[in-house]
Design a protein around this motif. Sequence first.
Motif, PDB file in Angstrom:
ATOM      1  N   GLY A  45     -32.633  -5.915  44.387  1.00 47.19           N
ATOM      2  CA  GLY A  45     -33.463  -5.932  43.402  1.00 47.19           C
ATOM      3  C   GLY A  45     -33.146  -4.827  42.500  1.00 47.19           C
ATOM      4  O   GLY A  45     -33.920  -5.461  40.686  1.00 47.19           O
ATOM      5  N   TYR A  46     -32.213  -3.734  42.328  1.00 47.71           N
ATOM      6  CA  TYR A  46     -32.241  -2.395  40.958  1.00 47.71           C
ATOM      7  C   TYR A  46     -31.363  -2.935  40.338  1.00 47.71           C
ATOM      8  O   TYR A  46     -31.567  -2.743  39.713  1.00 47.71           O
ATOM      9  N   GLN A  47     -30.669  -3.763  41.046  1.00 45.02           N
ATOM     10  CA  GLN A  47     -29.124  -4.329  40.339  1.00 45.02           C
ATOM     11  C   GLN A  47     -29.430  -5.310  39.534  1.00 45.02           C
ATOM     12  O   GLN A  47     -28.677  -5.191  38.609  1.00 45.02           O
ATOM     13  N   LEU A  48     -30.443  -6.209  40.035  1.00 47.41           N
ATOM     14  CA  LEU A  48     -30.680  -7.560  38.928  1.00 47.41           C
ATOM     15  C   LEU A  48     -31.487  -7.061  37.777  1.00 47.41           C
ATOM     16  O   LEU A  48     -31.044  -7.343  36.458  1.00 47.41           O
ATOM     17  N   GLU A  49     -31.786  -5.800  37.741  1.00 51.35           N
ATOM     18  CA  GLU A  49     -33.255  -5.825  37.154  1.00 51.35           C
ATOM     19  C   GLU A  49     -32.017  -4.256  36.180  1.00 51.35           C
ATOM     20  O   GLU A  49     -32.985  -4.462  35.002  1.00 51.35           O
ATOM     21  N   ALA A  50     -31.248  -3.674  37.068  1.00 53.59           N
ATOM     22  CA  ALA A  50     -30.408  -2.590  35.529  1.00 53.59           C
ATOM     23  C   ALA A  50     -29.635  -3.267  35.001  1.00 53.59           C
ATOM     24  O   ALA A  50     -29.342  -3.128  33.630  1.00 53.59           O
ATOM     25  N   ALA A  51     -28.951  -4.758  35.584  1.00 54.17           N
ATOM     26  CA  ALA A  51     -28.003  -5.526  35.128  1.00 54.17           C
ATOM     27  C   ALA A  51     -28.505  -6.284  33.539  1.00 54.17           C
ATOM     28  O   ALA A  51     -27.943  -6.390  32.624  1.00 54.17           O
ATOM     29  N   LEU A  52     -30.200  -6.716  33.673  1.00 58.83           N
ATOM     30  CA  LEU A  52     -30.407  -7.356  32.626  1.00 58.83           C
ATOM     31  C   LEU A  52     -31.420  -6.683  31.428  1.00 58.83           C
ATOM     32  O   LEU A  52     -30.860  -6.470  29.973  1.00 58.83           O
ATOM     33  N   ARG A  53     -31.003  -5.082  32.123  1.00 63.52           N
ATOM     34  CA  ARG A  53     -31.545  -4.225  31.456  1.00 63.52           C
ATOM     35  C   ARG A  53     -30.059  -4.114  30.374  1.00 63.52           C
ATOM     36  O   ARG A  53     -30.489  -3.631  29.391  1.00 63.52           O
ATOM     37  N   LEU A 100     -22.806  -0.398  38.450  1.00 61.26           N
ATOM     38  CA  LEU A 100     -24.021  -0.538  39.095  1.00 61.26           C
ATOM     39  C   LEU A 100     -24.763   0.078  40.253  1.00 61.26           C
ATOM     40  O   LEU A 100     -25.047  -0.711  41.054  1.00 61.26           O
ATOM     41  N   GLU A 101     -25.531   1.521  40.145  1.00 62.54           N
ATOM     42  CA  GLU A 101     -25.479   2.161  40.966  1.00 62.54           C
ATOM     43  C   GLU A 101     -26.979   3.346  40.392  1.00 62.54           C
ATOM     44  O   GLU A 101     -26.975   3.452  40.469  1.00 62.54           O
ATOM     45  N   VAL A 102     -27.503   2.225  41.716  1.00 61.97           N
ATOM     46  CA  VAL A 102     -29.185   1.866  41.399  1.00 61.97           C
ATOM     47  C   VAL A 102     -30.313   1.448  42.381  1.00 61.97           C
ATOM     48  O   VAL A 102     -29.516   1.007  43.496  1.00 61.97           O
ATOM     49  N   GLY A 103     -30.513   2.190  42.849  1.00 61.97           N
ATOM     50  CA  GLY A 103     -31.973   1.557  43.862  1.00 61.97           C
ATOM     51  C   GLY A 103     -31.239   2.698  45.041  1.00 61.97           C
ATOM     52  O   GLY A 103     -32.308   2.322  46.560  1.00 61.97           O
ATOM     53  N   ARG A 104     -31.067   3.142  45.502  1.00 55.50           N
ATOM     54  CA  ARG A 104     -30.813   4.007  46.481  1.00 55.50           C
ATOM     55  C   ARG A 104     -31.821   4.748  47.216  1.00 55.50           C
ATOM     56  O   ARG A 104     -32.701   5.269  46.260  1.00 55.50           O
ATOM     57  N   ASN A 105     -32.422   4.188  48.572  1.00 62.45           N
ATOM     58  CA  ASN A 105     -33.348   5.210  49.096  1.00 62.45           C
ATOM     59  C   ASN A 105     -33.810   5.147  50.337  1.00 62.45           C
ATOM     60  O   ASN A 105     -32.129   4.961  51.412  1.00 62.45           O
ATOM     61  N   PRO A 106     -34.307   5.137  51.151  1.00 62.36           N
ATOM     62  CA  PRO A 106     -34.239   5.775  52.265  1.00 62.36           C
ATOM     63  C   PRO A 106     -34.624   4.923  53.623  1.00 62.36           C
ATOM     64  O   PRO A 106     -33.566   4.809  54.869  1.00 62.36           O
ATOM     65  N   HIS A 107     -34.202   3.346  52.766  1.00 64.98           N
ATOM     66  CA  HIS A 107     -34.793   2.005  53.672  1.00 64.98           C
ATOM     67  C   HIS A 107     -33.270   2.061  53.449  1.00 64.98           C
ATOM     68  O   HIS A 107     -32.268   0.763  54.016  1.00 64.98           O
ATOM     69  N   ASN A 108     -32.379   2.306  52.619  1.00 64.71           N
ATOM     70  CA  ASN A 108     -31.344   0.627  52.164  1.00 64.71           C
ATOM     71  C   ASN A 108     -29.885   1.578  52.512  1.00 64.71           C
ATOM     72  O   ASN A 108     -28.644   1.878  51.999  1.00 64.71           O
TER      73      ASN A 108
END
Length: 212
Positions: free
Chosen positions: A68-76, A171-179
């Motif tokens: 989801g983070y990558q999709l948003e970053a790519a559209l942006r 496209l390095e976005v969205g790292r968090n404790p769950h992933n």
Amino acid sequence: MSITYVASSRLPTPFGVFTMHGFEDSATGKEHIALSMGDVGNGEPVLARAHSECLTGDALFSMRCDCGYQLEAALRAVAEAGHGVVLYLRQEGRGIGLLNKIRAYHLQDQGADTVEANEQLGFGADMRDYSMCQPMLEHLGIKAIRLMTNNPRKVKALSAAGVQVVERVPLEVGRNPHNDGYLNTKASKLGHYLPQPPQAPAITHQDDDPAS
Ligand SMILES: Nc1nc2c(ncn2[C@@H]2O[C@H](COP(=O)(O)OP(=O)(O)OP(=O)(O)O)[C@@H](O)[C@H]2O)c(=O)[nH]1
Ligand SMILES: [Zn+2]
């Protein structure tokens, strides 16, 4: 050729107004879309993303992956550049489908990593096919792309499918404790270009220390 162009429309988003192009793959029955912005058919390499469907990440805000983070970053990124394209490919769960992905997540809840879970279910680690991309890009008049991805296999697979990839854009976005573990497995087992976790410092016992 099994890809047929069907229709286009406006798609306003929080990032800008895209044009949405719909395609049908008669070989698989899948419906793929391309979101384009600006002039993409002028021969210049186009900023592009080939994004595989992840219902949980793209639509349900799942933090188990980075989709989801990558999709948003790519559209942006496309909107900021003023032109580019995001191909949204209907190959959920790296090609195993949504229900099998839930089965894989269940195995991951019990300790398997993302690759082991696929294998325990009898699938390869990555079952995706990128053959739809070249005809979709060709329809849009795109000859060469600057591909937003961390996945070297995706660059290879697209090139093998006849797409000219002139550059890989991280496209390095969205790292968090769950992933965190999922992303580390992507790097260690699937070869993604992602920062590796810092190595734990070697423990030196006093007896081993030559200075003591
Ligand atoms: N089987 C399986 N599929 C997953 C899992 N987590 C995410 N996915 C799927 O993995 C795919 C991710 O696709 P992409 O976003 O194109 O990512 P990628 O190939 O890893 O590489 P990037 O371009 O760097 O993002 C989607 O189809 C997701 O549904 C998982 O744990 N198991
Ligand atoms: Zn995902």
